[in-house]
Motif scaffolding. Structure first.
Motif, mmCIF file in Angstrom:
data_model
loop_
_atom_site.group_PDB
_atom_site.id
_atom_site.type_symbol
_atom_site.label_atom_id
_atom_site.label_comp_id
_atom_site.label_asym_id
_atom_site.label_seq_id
_atom_site.Cartn_x
_atom_site.Cartn_y
_atom_site.Cartn_z
ATOM 1 N N GLN A 53 154.563 86.940 -30.056
ATOM 2 C CA GLN A 53 153.283 86.240 -30.291
ATOM 3 C C GLN A 53 153.533 85.134 -31.313
ATOM 4 O O GLN A 53 154.094 85.394 -32.390
ATOM 5 C CB GLN A 53 152.216 87.207 -30.806
ATOM 6 C CG GLN A 53 150.848 86.543 -30.881
ATOM 7 C CD GLN A 53 149.744 87.501 -31.353
ATOM 8 O OE1 GLN A 53 150.023 88.479 -32.076
ATOM 9 N NE2 GLN A 53 148.532 87.234 -30.946
ATOM 10 N N PRO A 82 146.684 72.449 -33.111
ATOM 11 C CA PRO A 82 145.756 72.764 -32.008
ATOM 12 C C PRO A 82 146.182 72.044 -30.727
ATOM 13 O O PRO A 82 146.512 70.854 -30.723
ATOM 14 C CB PRO A 82 144.411 72.252 -32.523
ATOM 15 C CG PRO A 82 144.562 72.218 -34.006
ATOM 16 C CD PRO A 82 145.990 71.889 -34.295
ATOM 17 N N GLN A 89 144.798 71.461 -26.678
ATOM 18 C CA GLN A 89 143.643 71.602 -25.790
ATOM 19 C C GLN A 89 143.941 72.662 -24.728
ATOM 20 O O GLN A 89 144.994 72.632 -24.079
ATOM 21 C CB GLN A 89 143.324 70.249 -25.128
ATOM 22 C CG GLN A 89 142.050 70.290 -24.286
ATOM 23 C CD GLN A 89 141.729 68.916 -23.709
ATOM 24 O OE1 GLN A 89 142.453 67.975 -23.919
ATOM 25 N NE2 GLN A 89 140.620 68.830 -22.999
ATOM 26 N N ASN A 101 151.997 70.468 -24.210
ATOM 27 C CA ASN A 101 151.175 71.104 -23.189
ATOM 28 C C ASN A 101 151.381 70.345 -21.887
ATOM 29 O O ASN A 101 150.939 69.212 -21.734
ATOM 30 C CB ASN A 101 149.703 71.086 -23.607
ATOM 31 C CG ASN A 101 148.792 71.667 -22.523
ATOM 32 O OD1 ASN A 101 149.254 72.214 -21.529
ATOM 33 N ND2 ASN A 101 147.491 71.552 -22.728
ATOM 34 N N ASN A 131 148.974 72.939 -18.606
ATOM 35 C CA ASN A 131 148.540 74.211 -19.208
ATOM 36 C C ASN A 131 149.695 75.191 -19.421
ATOM 37 O O ASN A 131 149.515 76.407 -19.420
ATOM 38 C CB ASN A 131 147.457 74.887 -18.353
ATOM 39 C CG ASN A 131 146.171 74.073 -18.337
ATOM 40 O OD1 ASN A 131 145.796 73.495 -19.376
ATOM 41 N ND2 ASN A 131 145.506 74.008 -17.196
ATOM 42 N N PHE A 151 144.248 75.914 -25.375
ATOM 43 C CA PHE A 151 144.931 77.077 -25.961
ATOM 44 C C PHE A 151 144.193 77.547 -27.219
ATOM 45 O O PHE A 151 143.608 76.732 -27.949
ATOM 46 C CB PHE A 151 146.391 76.724 -26.319
ATOM 47 C CG PHE A 151 147.272 76.489 -25.122
ATOM 48 C CD1 PHE A 151 147.945 77.568 -24.543
ATOM 49 C CD2 PHE A 151 147.408 75.223 -24.571
ATOM 50 C CE1 PHE A 151 148.747 77.363 -23.437
ATOM 51 C CE2 PHE A 151 148.206 75.032 -23.466
ATOM 52 C CZ PHE A 151 148.887 76.093 -22.887
ATOM 53 N N SER A 152 144.274 78.872 -27.452
ATOM 54 C CA SER A 152 143.707 79.422 -28.684
ATOM 55 C C SER A 152 144.721 79.269 -29.814
ATOM 56 O O SER A 152 145.726 78.575 -29.653
ATOM 57 C CB SER A 152 143.342 80.908 -28.484
ATOM 58 O OG SER A 152 144.508 81.648 -28.143
ATOM 59 N N ASP A 153 144.487 79.954 -30.910
ATOM 60 C CA ASP A 153 145.371 79.795 -32.066
ATOM 61 C C ASP A 153 146.708 80.492 -31.873
ATOM 62 O O ASP A 153 147.679 80.176 -32.570
ATOM 63 C CB ASP A 153 144.699 80.357 -33.330
ATOM 64 C CG ASP A 153 143.447 79.545 -33.684
ATOM 65 O OD1 ASP A 153 143.368 78.381 -33.222
ATOM 66 O OD2 ASP A 153 142.578 80.054 -34.412
ATOM 67 N N THR A 154 146.765 81.487 -30.973
ATOM 68 C CA THR A 154 148.018 82.218 -30.746
ATOM 69 C C THR A 154 148.297 82.313 -29.265
ATOM 70 O O THR A 154 147.400 82.122 -28.434
ATOM 71 C CB THR A 154 147.930 83.643 -31.337
ATOM 72 O OG1 THR A 154 146.910 84.369 -30.659
ATOM 73 C CG2 THR A 154 147.647 83.602 -32.840
ATOM 74 N N ILE A 155 149.578 82.590 -28.938
ATOM 75 C CA ILE A 155 149.967 82.742 -27.544
ATOM 76 C C ILE A 155 151.185 83.652 -27.467
ATOM 77 O O ILE A 155 152.028 83.673 -28.365
ATOM 78 C CB ILE A 155 150.285 81.364 -26.899
ATOM 79 C CG1 ILE A 155 150.488 81.534 -25.393
ATOM 80 C CG2 ILE A 155 151.462 80.694 -27.568
ATOM 81 C CD1 ILE A 155 150.600 80.222 -24.652
#
Length: 479
Positions: A436, A442, A444, A466, A469, A446-450
């Motif tokens: 993780q 930031p 576009q 990005n 996506n 995506f959230s704060d984690t991946i």
């Protein structure tokens, strides 16, 4: 004083019907009219001391000279016997002394009047007024010149030479402020008829001669025009030949000037003129060909001199090829074969220099493009081999570099742990082979984690991107 107008040699059949003379032979009338219709030539009346006679030649063009102000010769229309030049009356002001300018003219046909007189009317004015301007077919057929009726007003004119004495009329209380300088068409016609009758015996004989002369002139003019065109076509053809070597001019000629005699045996004259016309163009053709041959020889010499100088001035394959293209179709100096050998030598030399200067694949491809159609030194295939070898070598070098980078990346991935910085952010949790990552900036969509698999994670210097996506390295070390 009554002055009776003489008839002109123009024939107006309609006006002839107005005559009070008895009926005449219709067939003779038609024959005379048809002959008059053929007349296209002009004659000339000449004053010799106190007599008038005909000039020895006829003309198809109106020759004005001084026109109505001449005092020795006057051209007349062969069909009408009226002046072929402008002969309309002129009004001059006595108060402004305009009339004095005409005082030096000593013409037997110019007169000065205080009012207009009928004899001053031109042929066109008489026709426009509905008057019979001259003799009709009927008059000629009857063998004489009928006199027309007495004009309504005929004033005796003062000879033009005495005009200076009339300029003081105003100062003496005269009511006349203007004078009319007029050409005496009746007197001119009368003298012309007398000269014709003296030469031909009758107007009918004159008409027959003028008709035959006009037909002869038409035939001769047609032949003259054809021969003149043929001569100019030959000249144009020879100029084209000269222009191949050096632009030069050839002498021009005028068309033969046809002078139809005003009397005599017209058929004999026509035959003589036909011979003269043919001889004129024959001799002109001989002169043209002689001039052409001389200038052709000179132009060839100049051309050869220029060609030799151009050959000696070549310095490389480009200049020798320009020489070949310019002179190949007309190789008067016979240098094209030598030029082609020299061109091949130039190309071989230039090819070897260019081949030895090849340092990159781009240099080799430029060499191939330039010389693949003119491979005089047989080096194009060698250049292609250089490109092939260099391409294989580069491909191998790239593969080797990728393997090194991949091994380095795999080593880094094996020791990846929480807290390490990756291409998109810091690892905050590990569930092998998933990690993780807290995204540093930031993105576009995506959230704060991946969560990413180990094989999709890159080192920090690759940068985060990005793409459709999907998180990918901005600079993939394996590409």
């Amino acid at each position: 004083m009554n002055k009776k107008l003489l008839a002109s040699a123009i024939t107006l059949t309609a006006l002839a019907g107005c005559s009070s003379t008895p009926d005449i032979n219709e067939e003779a009338s038609i024959e005379i009219q048809s002959k008059i219709n053929l007349i296209k030539l002009n004659g000339t009346l000449i004053k010799q001391q106190d007599n008038f006679t005909l000039a020895p030649t006829l003309s198809a063009k109106n020759i004005n000279n001084r026109g109505m102000f001449d005092n020795t010769r006057w051209q007349f229309n062969g069909k009408t016997l009226f002046p072929s030049f402008k002969s309309k009356r002129i009004e001059c002001s006595l108060s402004e002394n305009e009339c004095v300018q005409y005082t030096h003219v000593n013409s037997p046909f110019l007169k000065i009047n205080t009012t207009q007189s009928d004899y001053g009317d031109t042929y066109q004015e008489r026709v426009a007024d509905g008057k019979k301007p001259g003799m009709s077919v009927r008059d000629v057929a009857e063998g004489g010149v009928l006199l027309l009726g007495v004009p309504a007003l005929v004033l005796i004119g003062t000879p033009i030479a005495l005009l200076a004495g009339t300029s003081n009329l105003i100062s003496h209380g005269s009511i006349w402020f203007n004078n009319w300088v007029e050409f005496d068409h009746d007197s001119f016609y009368e003298q012309t008829v007398k000269a014709i009758q003296a030469q031909f015996g009758s107007l009918e004989n004159y008409i027959s001669y003028m008709a035959s002369a006009s037909v002869a002139y038409t035939d001769l003019s047609r032949s003259n025009k054809r021969l003149y065109a043929e001569w100019n076509a030959l000249k144009a053809e020879k100029l084209i030949t000269l222009d191949q070597y050096k632009t030069m001019q050839l002498t021009s000629i005028d068309a033969y000037t046809i002078e139809i005699p005003a009397f005599g045996d017209i058929q004999a004259s026509k035959a003589s003129l036909e011979t003269e016309i043919k001889d004129y163009y024959s001799s002109s053709t001989t002169a043209l060909l002689t001039e052409f041959n001389a200038k052709l020889s000179k132009s060839k010499q100049l051309y050869i001199k220029e060609q030799v100088a151009a050959y000696e001035a070549v310095t490389d394959s480009s200049s020798i090829m320009r020489f070949i293209k310019k002179y190949e179709k007309l190789d008067e100096a016979q240098l094209i074969s030598k030029a082609k050998v020299k061109w091949s030598a130039f190309v071989k030399k230039e090819q070897n220099i260019a081949f030895n200067n090849i340092e990159t694949i781009r240099d080799a491809n430029i060499f191939i493009t330039k010389y693949e159609k003119i491979d005089e030194a047989n080096l194009v295939n060698k250049a292609r081999e250089l490109v092939k070898k260099a391409t294989l070598r580069i491909q191998k070098e790239n593969r080797d570099k990728r393997q090194v980078k991949l091994a380095k990346l795999e080593s880094w991935r094996k020791i990846l742990k929480v807290g390490d910085q990756t291409f998109c952010g810091r690892v905050i949790e590990a569930k092998y082979p998933m990690f993780q990552i807290a995204i540093s900036h930031p993105l576009q969509g995506f959230s704060d984690t991946i969560w990413l698999e180990k094989d999709k994670i890159f080192e920090e210097e690759s940068g985060c991107n990005n793409r459709n996506n999907q998180l990918t390295p901005r600079f993939n070390p394996l590409n």
